[in-house]
Enzyme design. Sequence first.
Site, mmCIF file in Angstrom:
data_model
loop_
_atom_site.group_PDB
_atom_site.id
_atom_site.type_symbol
_atom_site.label_atom_id
_atom_site.label_comp_id
_atom_site.label_asym_id
_atom_site.label_seq_id
_atom_site.Cartn_x
_atom_site.Cartn_y
_atom_site.Cartn_z
ATOM 1 N N CYS A 1 3.361 3.605 9.018
ATOM 2 C CA CYS A 1 3.556 4.907 8.382
ATOM 3 C C CYS A 1 4.063 5.920 9.409
ATOM 4 O O CYS A 1 3.461 6.076 10.478
ATOM 5 C CB CYS A 1 2.246 5.403 7.778
ATOM 6 S SG CYS A 1 2.415 6.969 6.899
ATOM 7 N N PRO B 1 0.852 -1.192 0.000
ATOM 8 C CA PRO B 1 0.000 0.000 0.000
ATOM 9 C C PRO B 1 0.883 1.234 0.000
ATOM 10 O O PRO B 1 1.756 1.381 0.860
ATOM 11 C CB PRO B 1 -0.774 -0.126 1.319
ATOM 12 C CG PRO B 1 0.068 -1.005 2.187
ATOM 13 C CD PRO B 1 0.823 -1.921 1.271
ATOM 14 N N MET B 2 0.682 2.117 -0.989
ATOM 15 C CA MET B 2 1.519 3.305 -1.105
ATOM 16 C C MET B 2 0.643 4.532 -1.328
ATOM 17 O O MET B 2 -0.083 4.606 -2.329
ATOM 18 C CB MET B 2 2.521 3.145 -2.253
ATOM 19 C CG MET B 2 3.563 2.065 -1.995
ATOM 20 S SD MET B 2 4.725 1.849 -3.382
ATOM 21 C CE MET B 2 3.704 0.895 -4.515
ATOM 22 N N GLY C 1 7.293 -2.686 -2.875
ATOM 23 C CA GLY C 1 6.685 -1.370 -2.948
ATOM 24 C C GLY C 1 7.103 -0.593 -4.169
ATOM 25 O O GLY C 1 6.630 -0.843 -5.284
ATOM 26 N N ARG C 2 8.048 0.341 -3.987
ATOM 27 C CA ARG C 2 8.382 1.279 -5.060
ATOM 28 C C ARG C 2 8.829 0.606 -6.352
ATOM 29 O O ARG C 2 8.537 1.101 -7.439
ATOM 30 C CB ARG C 2 9.461 2.250 -4.563
ATOM 31 C CG ARG C 2 8.924 3.325 -3.639
ATOM 32 C CD ARG C 2 10.037 4.082 -2.966
ATOM 33 N NE ARG C 2 10.753 3.230 -2.024
ATOM 34 C CZ ARG C 2 11.941 3.515 -1.517
ATOM 35 N NH1 ARG C 2 12.554 4.624 -1.869
ATOM 36 N NH2 ARG C 2 12.514 2.712 -0.653
#
Length: 342
Positions: free
Chosen positions: A109, A27-28, A243-244
């Site tokens: 986060c 989740p980003m 993620g990225r």
Amino acid sequence: MTRHTENTQENHSLAGDHPSCRFSVAPMLDWTDRHCRYFHRLLSQHALLYTEMVTTGAIIHGKGDFLSFNEEEHPVALQLGGSNPADLAHCAKLAQERGYDEVNLNVGCPSDRVQNGRFGACLMGEADLVALCVSAMREVVDIPVTVKTRIGIDEQDSYQFLVDFVGTVSEKGGCDNFTIHARKAWLSGLSPKENREIPPLDYPRVYQLKQDFPHLTMAINGGVKTLAEIQAHLEHLDGVMVGREAYQNPYLLAEVDQQLFGSERPAIKRREVVEAMYPYIERQLANGSYLGHMTRHMLGLFQNMPGARQWRRHISENAHKPGAGIEVVQQALDKIPAHLDV
């Protein structure tokens, strides 16, 4: 289009009660919206996809539908931000009613905004509260309730601190599925971006955690860029979250099904992915979406390929113009040399 229809049908059969955490896309915030997830699903049928973090306050009090997703996205998990057990339970129940396959609590986060709302990584310091939150959600839903966290916060970064956190949340809260970002978070002094890069990665600490909690399902996140790295982590853990790299180099997802899930279906080609996006893009444009909101997720598709720079440039320069339509993507695809079978 036949291929896309088959993808959709198989996705539903995969969703089940317990979507695999063997491979997932993180989740980003500002990235993994529903357009992004639709695009990623074309690349991999088996990857578990996550929403951006959505706060309980946005769902309960906000204007607009924060739970919308495309049916083709399954298996898909909703990541929630919050620390009020009753509010989280309410939102988890809504998520199940809407058809999500999992609910995930954000305990990772590090942004100031998140801390002010008493959720995210700062909750690592309140393990009993996290346990209450998880327990409250588990009481009202049948889908998995999972936790994504860090290996520590600020000066609370000993291995014992991590063990105590996971032990409390699993034993008191009933959580049996954790994704561990293998960096600690600095709650002050570092921006969220810096928190993704500056604290050093400590993969062995996560491996040790799995050894000490063999009964828990555990996935690792942080700095993973290749299928070879994913395979190496899977020798120690149940799953890997990327993620990225999945966003900047999305074609990484194209061989996930074959390499990690044993699929015999050939990997979809980049051109096929673009063409499979056309009907979706046209539907969304007809519903009032802007082209740039969809195409921004596709910019990295041809990374390191001839024509990749021209592909990116054409979309970047034209997708945000008033009235921009599908022809922008078609023209961008023409920048990729026709003789390449990619």
